[in-house]
Design a protein around this motif. Structure first.
Motif, PDB file in Angstrom:
ATOM      1  N   ILE A  41       0.865  -1.177   0.000  1.00 31.63           N
ATOM      2  CA  ILE A  41       0.000   0.000   0.000  1.00 31.63           C
ATOM      3  C   ILE A  41       0.903   1.228   0.000  1.00 31.63           C
ATOM      4  CG2 ILE A  41      -1.913   1.170   1.116  1.00 31.63           C
ATOM      5  CD1 ILE A  41      -2.532  -1.657   0.153  1.00 31.63           C
ATOM      6  N   GLY A  42       0.990   1.876  -1.110  1.00 30.82           N
ATOM      7  CA  GLY A  42       1.887   3.026  -1.215  1.00 30.82           C
ATOM      8  C   GLY A  42       1.512   3.874  -2.400  1.00 30.82           C
ATOM      9  N   PRO A  43       2.362   4.837  -2.717  1.00 28.52           N
ATOM     10  CA  PRO A  43       3.652   5.094  -2.069  1.00 28.52           C
ATOM     11  C   PRO A  43       3.502   5.737  -0.699  1.00 28.52           C
ATOM     12  CG  PRO A  43       3.188   6.805  -3.664  1.00 28.52           C
ATOM     13  CD  PRO A  43       2.082   5.802  -3.794  1.00 28.52           C
ATOM     14  N   TYR A  44       4.545   5.665   0.114  1.00 35.22           N
ATOM     15  CA  TYR A  44       4.592   6.440   1.339  1.00 35.22           C
ATOM     16  C   TYR A  44       4.710   7.917   0.930  1.00 35.22           C
ATOM     17  CZ  TYR A  44       5.562   2.136   3.959  1.00 35.22           C
ATOM     18  OH  TYR A  44       5.491   0.886   4.537  1.00 35.22           O
ATOM     19  N   TYR A  45       4.226   8.805   1.802  1.00 37.24           N
ATOM     20  CA  TYR A  45       4.313  10.223   1.424  1.00 37.24           C
ATOM     21  C   TYR A  45       4.440  11.125   2.640  1.00 37.24           C
ATOM     22  CZ  TYR A  45      -0.777  10.313   2.404  1.00 37.24           C
ATOM     23  OH  TYR A  45      -2.011  10.206   2.991  1.00 37.24           O
ATOM     24  N   TYR A  46       4.904  12.330   2.351  1.00 39.43           N
ATOM     25  CA  TYR A  46       5.086  13.363   3.374  1.00 39.43           C
ATOM     26  C   TYR A  46       4.861  14.718   2.704  1.00 39.43           C
ATOM     27  CZ  TYR A  46       7.455  16.209   6.970  1.00 39.43           C
ATOM     28  OH  TYR A  46       7.755  17.129   7.939  1.00 39.43           O
ATOM     29  N   LEU A  94      -4.389  13.586  23.122  1.00 35.28           N
ATOM     30  CA  LEU A  94      -5.381  13.630  24.190  1.00 35.28           C
ATOM     31  C   LEU A  94      -6.425  12.541  24.074  1.00 35.28           C
ATOM     32  CD1 LEU A  94      -6.210  17.452  24.524  1.00 35.28           C
ATOM     33  CD2 LEU A  94      -4.539  16.106  25.815  1.00 35.28           C
ATOM     34  N   THR A  95      -6.654  12.086  22.855  1.00 37.95           N
ATOM     35  CA  THR A  95      -7.747  11.160  22.628  1.00 37.95           C
ATOM     36  C   THR A  95      -7.446  10.299  21.412  1.00 37.95           C
ATOM     37  OG1 THR A  95     -10.156  11.041  22.392  1.00 37.95           O
ATOM     38  CG2 THR A  95      -9.019  12.808  21.213  1.00 37.95           C
ATOM     39  N   SER A  96      -8.388   9.479  21.008  1.00 39.93           N
ATOM     40  CA  SER A  96      -8.154   8.540  19.915  1.00 39.93           C
ATOM     41  C   SER A  96      -8.199   9.232  18.555  1.00 39.93           C
ATOM     42  CB  SER A  96      -9.202   7.424  19.946  1.00 39.93           C
ATOM     43  OG  SER A  96     -10.496   7.927  19.636  1.00 39.93           O
ATOM     44  N   TYR A  97      -7.732   8.524  17.557  1.00 40.70           N
ATOM     45  CA  TYR A  97      -7.666   9.068  16.200  1.00 40.70           C
ATOM     46  C   TYR A  97      -9.039   9.473  15.682  1.00 40.70           C
ATOM     47  CZ  TYR A  97      -6.599   9.319  11.199  1.00 40.70           C
ATOM     48  OH  TYR A  97      -6.460   9.735   9.899  1.00 40.70           O
ATOM     49  N   GLY A 131       0.212   1.273   7.043  1.00 44.06           N
ATOM     50  CA  GLY A 131      -0.775   1.219   8.113  1.00 44.06           C
ATOM     51  C   GLY A 131      -2.162   1.548   7.616  1.00 44.06           C
ATOM     52  N   PRO A 132      -3.132   1.665   8.533  1.00 45.78           N
ATOM     53  CA  PRO A 132      -4.528   1.830   8.141  1.00 45.78           C
ATOM     54  C   PRO A 132      -4.903   3.231   7.675  1.00 45.78           C
ATOM     55  CG  PRO A 132      -4.335   1.798  10.528  1.00 45.78           C
ATOM     56  CD  PRO A 132      -2.975   1.473   9.988  1.00 45.78           C
ATOM     57  N   HIS A 133      -4.117   4.245   8.020  1.00 45.59           N
ATOM     58  CA  HIS A 133      -4.500   5.614   7.652  1.00 45.59           C
ATOM     59  C   HIS A 133      -3.287   6.531   7.682  1.00 45.59           C
ATOM     60  CE1 HIS A 133      -4.105   6.724  11.864  1.00 45.59           C
ATOM     61  NE2 HIS A 133      -4.901   5.720  12.195  1.00 45.59           N
ATOM     62  N   ASP A 134      -3.490   7.729   7.139  1.00 46.93           N
ATOM     63  CA  ASP A 134      -2.436   8.734   7.198  1.00 46.93           C
ATOM     64  C   ASP A 134      -2.475   9.436   8.549  1.00 46.93           C
ATOM     65  OD1 ASP A 134      -4.787  10.107   6.927  1.00 46.93           O
ATOM     66  OD2 ASP A 134      -4.007  11.566   5.482  1.00 46.93           O
ATOM     67  N   ASN A 135      -1.588  10.398   8.744  1.00 48.39           N
ATOM     68  CA  ASN A 135      -1.522  11.145   9.994  1.00 48.39           C
ATOM     69  C   ASN A 135      -1.329  12.611   9.664  1.00 48.39           C
ATOM     70  OD1 ASN A 135      -1.445  11.373  12.844  1.00 48.39           O
ATOM     71  ND2 ASN A 135       0.785  11.549  12.784  1.00 48.39           N
ATOM     72  N   ILE A 136      -2.240  13.445  10.134  1.00 45.53           N
ATOM     73  CA  ILE A 136      -2.159  14.886   9.890  1.00 45.53           C
ATOM     74  C   ILE A 136      -1.878  15.592  11.212  1.00 45.53           C
ATOM     75  CG2 ILE A 136      -3.371  16.939   9.085  1.00 45.53           C
ATOM     76  CD1 ILE A 136      -5.016  15.149   7.261  1.00 45.53           C
ATOM     77  N   VAL A 137      -0.809  16.377  11.253  1.00 46.90           N
ATOM     78  CA  VAL A 137      -0.432  17.092  12.465  1.00 46.90           C
ATOM     79  C   VAL A 137      -0.133  18.543  12.131  1.00 46.90           C
ATOM     80  CG1 VAL A 137       0.474  15.052  13.633  1.00 46.90           C
ATOM     81  CG2 VAL A 137       1.989  16.425  12.198  1.00 46.90           C
ATOM     82  N   GLN A 138      -0.228  19.385  13.140  1.00 45.53           N
ATOM     83  CA  GLN A 138       0.057  20.810  12.974  1.00 45.53           C
ATOM     84  C   GLN A 138       0.905  21.289  14.137  1.00 45.53           C
ATOM     85  OE1 GLN A 138      -3.131  23.864  13.510  1.00 45.53           O
ATOM     86  NE2 GLN A 138      -2.633  24.469  11.418  1.00 45.53           N
ATOM     87  N   TYR A 139       1.872  22.158  13.818  1.00 45.83           N
ATOM     88  CA  TYR A 139       2.754  22.706  14.844  1.00 45.83           C
ATOM     89  C   TYR A 139       2.838  24.220  14.694  1.00 45.83           C
ATOM     90  CZ  TYR A 139       4.164  17.831  15.253  1.00 45.83           C
ATOM     91  OH  TYR A 139       4.155  16.480  15.421  1.00 45.83           O
TER      92      TYR A 139
END
Length: 405
Positions: free
Chosen positions: A138-143, A267-270, A169-177
């Motif tokens: 399952i790809g490609p991996y990305y950033y 703090l909590t689940s996805y 994995g099952p999903h992507d991950n979105i984060v903000q800083y």
């Protein structure tokens, strides 16, 4: 509470305007006059920012092949990404802020080069493992990342970096800083620098605000214990010893107040997503140091995101359903609210064209009823940098862009 002059930006699409803008409507001269007045009021803050991008892609070059080609979801691509780095105009080399941001940009570029190598290696191993075990890759991996200047004035510069990443994995991950600098010294501000409350009081406020957004009783389980690990001056970070870990706050200043971001899983689940707690300048004026609260009797600009065609008033009491006339309903649109000392107010919407130019629609909204003022077309320019990066202007001061400087 009197607020200080602020100029803010949200999306890169809305903030990338460049010099060489051409007038379409002569009425635009009226609005340029507004910006000229704002520029004179803010003569001591005249910095320009730019965002440098680099696109990367790596493909599998080994000799293994899938026995079932349908298992190769990525068609041989291992990793792809788009990096974004905040920079400043070279004309600002004498400022402390320029030196800090340039130093951070160099370090960030070096880190991103490592990211390419590490993620490509990781993806290659997963790709060959999928071949060896006759299962799908399952790809490609990305950033992908984006950098935005959210607020800039003579006191501080606040930015956000948003990252969308997928490493299997099952999903992507979105984060903000968030990141906030002192305009004068160039130093990165710490959360304790901008607050007048104690750590215990801040945790109490955050808990109250978070519980107020709770969707069900399971969303913020053990919240008090989790928040107890966040410190003004943490001496440790994420470790295997979760009970003793000390964590930094993730925050930034925007037009509406001080934002605290808690990304997914913090703090909590996805399933509940990230949490964004806003301490409004008026509601929490006893908590936020007055130095960092923008003044109401000054020129200021705030940024907002709405759905085109929305018939609900926004936080400025303005109904923006007219935007549907220039953009299809249901499309997210960024607009800027410009307030003058004389009480006049304007909003302007920036929409990208297919040829990478931009149209600026200006409306006066002093009485709450939008009145068309002007339309401008601006060309997007690029600056080729070393190491494959391309920079585009992302000015915090709209005066430069609207006046073609």
């Amino acid at each position: 509470m009197k607020r200080r002059t602020i100029l803010t930006g949200v999306s890169l699409a809305a903030s990338i305007l460049v010099s060489g803008c051409g007038m379409i409507d002569n009425a635009a001269d009226n609005f340029v006059g507004v910006i000229q007045q704002t520029k004179r009021e803010s003569e001591d803050w005249d910095y320009g920012f730019k965002i440098a991008y680099k696109e990367v892609k790596s493909s599998y070059d080994g000799n293994k092949t899938f026995s079932n080609p349908e298992n190769d979801y990525s068609k041989g691509e291992l990793f792809e990404g788009k990096y974004a780095v905040l920079m400043m105009d070279d004309a600002e080399t004498a400022s402390a802020l320029y030196r800090t941001i340039s130093r951070n940009a160099d370090a960030r570029i070096a880190d991103l080069e490592k990211t390419t190598l590490e993620v490509t290696k990781q993806a290659r191993a997963a790709y060959e493992d999928a071949i060896d075990n006759d299962r799908p890759f399952i790809g490609p991996y990305y950033y992908y990342e984006n950098v935005n200047v959210i607020r800039a004035d003579d006191t501080l510069v606040s930015t956000t970096t948003t990252i969308d990443e997928f490493y299997g994995g099952p999903h992507d991950n979105i984060v903000q800083y968030g990141c906030t600098y002192d305009t004068r010294t160039g130093e990165e501000l710490r959360i304790g620098d901008v607050l007048k409350c104690s750590e215990d009081e801040l945790r109490r406020i955050l808990a109250e605000e978070l519980y107020a957004t709770e969707e069900d009783e399971n969303q913020f389980m053990n919240l008090d214990n989790t928040l107890s690990h966040y410190k003004f001056e943490p001496v440790s970070s994420y470790t295997s010893d979760d009970e003793n870990a000390e964590l930094p706050y993730n925050w930034y200043f925007a037009g509406d107040g001080l934002h605290f971001i808690f990304n997914v899983y913090e703090l909590t689940s996805y399933n509940y997503g990230a949490s964004d707690v806003v301490l409004g300048y008026d509601e929490y004026e006893s908590v936020i140091d007055e130095k960092y609260i923008p003044a109401a009797d000054s020129y200021y600009v705030t940024s907002h995101t709405v759905y085109a065609g929305s018939d609900k008033p926004d936080e400025n009491g303005i109904t923006l359903d007219f935007i549907a006339d220039i953009k299809n309903s249901g499309i997210m649109v960024d607009y800027y609210y410009v307030h003058q000392k004389d009480g006049k107010a304007f909003i302007y919407v920036v929409l990208p064209e297919e040829d990478e130019s931009y149209k600026l629609f200006v409306y006066e909204v002093t009485d709450g009823n939008p009145r068309p003022v002007s339309i401008r077309t601006c060309e997007r320019s690029a600056e080729e940098l070393k190491d494959g990066y391309t920079a585009y202007p992302a000015y915090a001061f709209w005066g430069r862009d609207l006046m073609g400087r």
